[in-house]
Design a protein around this motif. Structure first.
Motif, PDB file in Angstrom:
ATOM      1  N   TYR A 143       7.181  63.313  13.884  1.00 47.60           N
ATOM      2  CA  TYR A 143       7.560  61.993  14.372  1.00 47.60           C
ATOM      3  C   TYR A 143       9.058  61.699  14.289  1.00 47.60           C
ATOM      4  CZ  TYR A 143       2.553  61.217  14.296  1.00 47.60           C
ATOM      5  OH  TYR A 143       1.204  61.340  14.529  1.00 47.60           O
ATOM      6  N   PHE A 144       9.780  62.438  13.420  1.00 45.96           N
ATOM      7  CA  PHE A 144      11.209  62.177  13.249  1.00 45.96           C
ATOM      8  C   PHE A 144      12.075  63.413  13.528  1.00 45.96           C
ATOM      9  CE2 PHE A 144       9.103  58.839  10.951  1.00 45.96           C
ATOM     10  CZ  PHE A 144       9.902  57.718  11.146  1.00 45.96           C
ATOM     11  N   GLN A 145      11.432  64.503  13.919  1.00 48.99           N
ATOM     12  CA  GLN A 145      12.133  65.751  14.219  1.00 48.99           C
ATOM     13  C   GLN A 145      13.024  66.199  13.064  1.00 48.99           C
ATOM     14  OE1 GLN A 145      13.746  66.149  18.188  1.00 48.99           O
ATOM     15  NE2 GLN A 145      12.454  64.486  18.980  1.00 48.99           N
ATOM     16  N   GLY A 146      12.518  65.951  11.843  1.00 47.35           N
ATOM     17  CA  GLY A 146      13.234  66.387  10.653  1.00 47.35           C
ATOM     18  C   GLY A 146      12.575  67.617  10.062  1.00 47.35           C
ATOM     19  N   GLY A 147      12.818  67.852   8.778  1.00 42.95           N
ATOM     20  CA  GLY A 147      12.212  69.003   8.137  1.00 42.95           C
ATOM     21  C   GLY A 147      12.801  69.242   6.759  1.00 42.95           C
ATOM     22  N   PHE A 148      12.017  69.884   5.906  1.00 43.78           N
ATOM     23  CA  PHE A 148      12.500  70.201   4.565  1.00 43.78           C
ATOM     24  C   PHE A 148      13.639  71.221   4.618  1.00 43.78           C
ATOM     25  CE2 PHE A 148       8.490  68.273   3.320  1.00 43.78           C
ATOM     26  CZ  PHE A 148       8.859  67.581   2.188  1.00 43.78           C
ATOM     27  N   GLU A 149      13.718  71.976   5.712  1.00 40.51           N
ATOM     28  CA  GLU A 149      14.824  72.924   5.833  1.00 40.51           C
ATOM     29  C   GLU A 149      16.156  72.181   5.932  1.00 40.51           C
ATOM     30  OE1 GLU A 149      13.057  72.336   9.995  1.00 40.51           O
ATOM     31  OE2 GLU A 149      12.323  72.626   7.944  1.00 40.51           O
ATOM     32  N   ASN A 150      16.154  70.982   6.520  1.00 40.73           N
ATOM     33  CA  ASN A 150      17.393  70.182   6.576  1.00 40.73           C
ATOM     34  C   ASN A 150      17.825  69.751   5.178  1.00 40.73           C
ATOM     35  OD1 ASN A 150      17.316  70.398   9.340  1.00 40.73           O
ATOM     36  ND2 ASN A 150      16.510  68.332   9.690  1.00 40.73           N
ATOM     37  N   LEU A 151      16.847  69.330   4.378  1.00 43.73           N
ATOM     38  CA  LEU A 151      17.131  68.934   2.994  1.00 43.73           C
ATOM     39  C   LEU A 151      17.732  70.107   2.224  1.00 43.73           C
ATOM     40  CD1 LEU A 151      16.682  66.620   0.854  1.00 43.73           C
ATOM     41  CD2 LEU A 151      14.533  67.761   0.306  1.00 43.73           C
ATOM     42  N   GLU A 152      17.135  71.267   2.397  1.00 48.12           N
ATOM     43  CA  GLU A 152      17.585  72.459   1.680  1.00 48.12           C
ATOM     44  C   GLU A 152      18.974  72.898   2.149  1.00 48.12           C
ATOM     45  OE1 GLU A 152      15.085  76.231  -0.052  1.00 48.12           O
ATOM     46  OE2 GLU A 152      14.739  75.629   2.025  1.00 48.12           O
ATOM     47  N   LYS A 153      19.207  72.832   3.450  1.00 49.41           N
ATOM     48  CA  LYS A 153      20.517  73.225   3.989  1.00 49.41           C
ATOM     49  C   LYS A 153      21.625  72.315   3.458  1.00 49.41           C
ATOM     50  CE  LYS A 153      18.977  75.148   8.437  1.00 49.41           C
ATOM     51  NZ  LYS A 153      18.919  74.896   9.905  1.00 49.41           N
ATOM     52  N   ILE A 154      21.363  71.019   3.444  1.00 50.79           N
ATOM     53  CA  ILE A 154      22.375  70.072   2.966  1.00 50.79           C
ATOM     54  C   ILE A 154      22.661  70.291   1.491  1.00 50.79           C
ATOM     55  CG2 ILE A 154      22.846  67.621   2.539  1.00 50.79           C
ATOM     56  CD1 ILE A 154      21.235  67.029   5.106  1.00 50.79           C
ATOM     57  N   ARG A 155      21.614  70.519   0.713  1.00 50.81           N
ATOM     58  CA  ARG A 155      21.794  70.741  -0.730  1.00 50.81           C
ATOM     59  C   ARG A 155      22.610  72.001  -0.988  1.00 50.81           C
ATOM     60  NH1 ARG A 155      20.193  68.698  -5.951  1.00 50.81           N
ATOM     61  NH2 ARG A 155      21.680  69.856  -7.187  1.00 50.81           N
ATOM     62  N   ASN A 156      22.395  73.022  -0.176  1.00 49.32           N
ATOM     63  CA  ASN A 156      23.094  74.294  -0.382  1.00 49.32           C
ATOM     64  C   ASN A 156      24.463  74.348   0.278  1.00 49.32           C
ATOM     65  OD1 ASN A 156      20.875  75.265  -1.813  1.00 49.32           O
ATOM     66  ND2 ASN A 156      19.925  76.159   0.001  1.00 49.32           N
TER      67      ASN A 156
ATOM     68  N   LYS B 213      13.004  71.793  -3.097  1.00 53.26           N
ATOM     69  CA  LYS B 213      13.927  71.889  -1.962  1.00 53.26           C
ATOM     70  C   LYS B 213      15.257  71.190  -2.229  1.00 53.26           C
ATOM     71  CE  LYS B 213      11.048  74.200   0.536  1.00 53.26           C
ATOM     72  NZ  LYS B 213      11.320  75.621   0.853  1.00 53.26           N
ATOM     73  N   GLY B 214      15.420  70.642  -3.435  1.00 56.78           N
ATOM     74  CA  GLY B 214      16.710  70.064  -3.803  1.00 56.78           C
ATOM     75  C   GLY B 214      16.782  68.555  -3.808  1.00 56.78           C
ATOM     76  N   ALA B 215      15.649  67.864  -3.695  1.00 57.69           N
ATOM     77  CA  ALA B 215      15.662  66.395  -3.695  1.00 57.69           C
ATOM     78  C   ALA B 215      16.040  65.856  -5.067  1.00 57.69           C
ATOM     79  CB  ALA B 215      14.295  65.862  -3.284  1.00 57.69           C
ATOM     80  N   ASP B 216      16.774  64.729  -5.049  1.00 60.17           N
ATOM     81  CA  ASP B 216      17.124  64.016  -6.276  1.00 60.17           C
ATOM     82  C   ASP B 216      16.373  62.694  -6.378  1.00 60.17           C
ATOM     83  OD1 ASP B 216      19.387  65.853  -7.041  1.00 60.17           O
ATOM     84  OD2 ASP B 216      20.138  65.142  -5.108  1.00 60.17           O
ATOM     85  N   ALA B 217      15.777  62.274  -5.260  1.00 56.25           N
ATOM     86  CA  ALA B 217      15.010  61.026  -5.211  1.00 56.25           C
ATOM     87  C   ALA B 217      13.916  61.176  -4.160  1.00 56.25           C
ATOM     88  CB  ALA B 217      15.921  59.851  -4.868  1.00 56.25           C
ATOM     89  N   ILE B 218      12.901  60.333  -4.259  1.00 55.73           N
ATOM     90  CA  ILE B 218      11.768  60.394  -3.338  1.00 55.73           C
ATOM     91  C   ILE B 218      11.381  58.981  -2.918  1.00 55.73           C
ATOM     92  CG2 ILE B 218       9.922  60.261  -5.064  1.00 55.73           C
ATOM     93  CD1 ILE B 218       9.805  62.850  -2.323  1.00 55.73           C
ATOM     94  N   LEU B 219      10.928  58.835  -1.680  1.00 53.28           N
ATOM     95  CA  LEU B 219      10.495  57.535  -1.177  1.00 53.28           C
ATOM     96  C   LEU B 219       8.999  57.358  -1.389  1.00 53.28           C
ATOM     97  CD1 LEU B 219      11.204  54.948   0.551  1.00 53.28           C
ATOM     98  CD2 LEU B 219      10.411  56.276   2.525  1.00 53.28           C
ATOM     99  N   LEU B 220       8.598  56.197  -1.936  1.00 57.22           N
ATOM    100  CA  LEU B 220       7.188  55.841  -2.085  1.00 57.22           C
ATOM    101  C   LEU B 220       6.979  54.530  -1.326  1.00 57.22           C
ATOM    102  CD1 LEU B 220       6.711  56.510  -5.927  1.00 57.22           C
ATOM    103  CD2 LEU B 220       6.279  58.087  -4.026  1.00 57.22           C
ATOM    104  N   VAL B 221       6.072  54.524  -0.362  1.00 56.43           N
ATOM    105  CA  VAL B 221       5.854  53.365   0.506  1.00 56.43           C
ATOM    106  C   VAL B 221       4.646  52.565   0.018  1.00 56.43           C
ATOM    107  CG1 VAL B 221       5.478  52.581   2.879  1.00 56.43           C
ATOM    108  CG2 VAL B 221       6.825  54.645   2.439  1.00 56.43           C
ATOM    109  N   ALA B 222       4.893  51.335  -0.415  1.00 55.33           N
ATOM    110  CA  ALA B 222       3.817  50.504  -0.971  1.00 55.33           C
ATOM    111  C   ALA B 222       2.746  50.181   0.061  1.00 55.33           C
ATOM    112  CB  ALA B 222       4.404  49.207  -1.539  1.00 55.33           C
ATOM    113  N   ALA B 223       3.091  50.235   1.338  1.00 59.17           N
ATOM    114  CA  ALA B 223       2.121  49.916   2.389  1.00 59.17           C
ATOM    115  C   ALA B 223       1.009  50.941   2.501  1.00 59.17           C
ATOM    116  CB  ALA B 223       2.832  49.791   3.742  1.00 59.17           C
ATOM    117  N   ILE B 224       1.217  52.133   1.931  1.00 62.49           N
ATOM    118  CA  ILE B 224       0.185  53.167   2.017  1.00 62.49           C
ATOM    119  C   ILE B 224      -0.301  53.651   0.651  1.00 62.49           C
ATOM    120  CG2 ILE B 224       0.933  53.983   4.274  1.00 62.49           C
ATOM    121  CD1 ILE B 224       2.420  56.235   2.967  1.00 62.49           C
ATOM    122  N   LEU B 225       0.337  53.174  -0.431  1.00 65.14           N
ATOM    123  CA  LEU B 225      -0.032  53.660  -1.765  1.00 65.14           C
ATOM    124  C   LEU B 225      -0.551  52.519  -2.638  1.00 65.14           C
ATOM    125  CD1 LEU B 225       3.038  55.973  -2.529  1.00 65.14           C
ATOM    126  CD2 LEU B 225       0.725  56.714  -1.870  1.00 65.14           C
TER     127      LEU B 225
END
Length: 393
Positions: free
Chosen positions: A217-230, A255-267
């Motif tokens: 839906y956002f054309q993103g990916g964990f590979e982007n997170l990893e590339k930026i971290r490295n 994959k190098g995350a320092d923070a994570i999003l938690l959405v109250a609307a679904i949790l």
């Protein structure tokens, strides 16, 4: 989905329920032809008949066990849906389904056929994510994922970076979003290089970065997170994902995350409590996102919350109204936020210096911005235009 429930005497134990469920099971097995009577007087006949009975029992027991497991899975799912509904959560975690075949239990549900069509885009995303995560977990079970944590890069202080930026500039700390597309806006940037954008954000004074990791839906990916971290970028990174399973938190950390999003609307509350504890165990910051007053009240009632994001986008209509931030930061809610020392992040609909000033006056100490700066040919200059001044170091 509307459900009509009629109480049945809830006196059966789980074992009795499984036993009752097995009554209607019709196992598929090869039925032996009856032994002719004249052969029943032979020496081996009793052994043959006994073997037949034994085989029938084994097959029936196996089918009953599988059926009982489906029943339990469905009951747990129904309970989760009931808990979510009681907390005002309108996003269903899975398509509506009826009870498994041969269901016998303390409740009897008669489900109106609502169809399996998601009611809004967030629900569609969540349903897809449920399937996606299940497939990823099969490829990398949690024990393997936990072992991979040993090779993860050190965690950086996401919350501390926001506070430091706010103290340095006197303006909300910026979480700049690396985002190629969105369901509501389509592709935001055709020439999309996540590392190049991340470096431009850092140069422009971003305190932290948000990286979209959803692919469909956002054309993103964990590979982007990893590339930026490295890449050598020093800004702490938020993994912006639709988290429905704690497994995703561990995966983001590898994959190098320092923070994570938690959405109250679904949790539900219990999931948020559990997941924030996992975040603290891993050293991650949890950004808990709310959209309305009920979600804000729920999250303020959970101990250990340090960072709350107010999304100004309506989940049903996708309309944006930045006055939502001010509305949620008044009266008793604002007092609780101050007492607990919670940092509030303004999200969505921020395009101009006056927008930034508006949410800052409402009480935010940080803002999460994507569209208004990622679409700029020079994202560094886009940050200066957003704040009305150069906020780089």
């Amino acid at each position: 989905m509307e459900a009509k429930m009629s109480m049945r005497a809830a006196t059966n134990t789980p074992a009795q329920m499984v036993s009752m469920a097995s009554f209607n099971v019709r196992p598929k097995f090869n039925v032996f032809k009856p032994t002719p009577v004249w052969k029943s007087i032979t020496f081996g006949a009793p052994l043959v008949i006994q073997a037949q009975k034994s085989e029938i029992k084994e097959v029936a027991a196996e089918v009953s066990e599988k059926d009982a497991l489906k029943v339990k899975e469905w009951e747990v799912g129904m309970l989760q849906d009931e808990v979510a509904a009681s907390q005002g959560i309108r996003i269903r975690r899975r398509p509506p389904t009826g009870p498994p075949l041969h269901y016998v239990g303390p409740f009897e549900f008669r489900i109106q056929n609502e169809g399996n069509t998601p009611r809004n885009i967030l629900e569609e995303i969540v349903w897809h994510k449920d399937v996606e995560v299940a497939q990823m977990k099969e490829k990398m079970p949690l024990p393997s994922l936990k072992r991979a944590l040993d090779n993860a890069p050190p965690v950086r202080d996401f919350l501390g970076a926001l506070k430091a930026a706010n103290a340095r500039t006197g303006l909300p700390g910026l979480i700049a979003e690396v985002k190629k597309a969105s369901p509501s806006r389509g592709v935001l940037r055709e020439n999309f290089d996540p590392v190049e954008i991340a470096k431009a954000y850092e140069k422009g004074g971003a305190a932290c970065l948000s990286v979209l990791t959803d692919q469909k839906y956002f054309q993103g990916g964990f590979e982007n997170l990893e590339k930026i971290r490295n890449s050598g970028v020093q800004c702490p990174l938020l993994c912006k994902e639709f988290v429905i399973d704690a497994w995703q938190i561990y995966y983001a950390r590898t994959k190098g995350a320092d923070a994570i999003l938690l959405v109250a609307a679904i949790l539900p509350d219990l999931d948020i409590r559990y997941m924030t504890k996992i975040c603290k165990l891993l050293g991650l910051t949890a950004l808990v996102e709310v959209h309305d007053e009920k979600e804000m009240d729920r999250v303020l009632g959970i101990e250990g919350i340090e960072l709350i994001g107010i999304n100004n986008r309506n989940l049903e209509t996708f309309e944006v109204d930045i006055s939502n931030t001010r509305n949620l930061l008044q009266g008793e809610r604002w007092q609780k936020i101050q007492e607990k020392g919670i940092i509030v992040v303004g999200e969505s609909g921020l395009f101009t210096p006056s927008d930034i000033a508006y949410v800052q006056e409402a009480g935010v100490k940080a803002v999460l911005v994507g569209e208004s700066i990622v679409k700029q040919s020079d994202p560094t200059k886009g940050i200066t235009e957003l704040f009305g001044k150069d906020i780089s170091c």
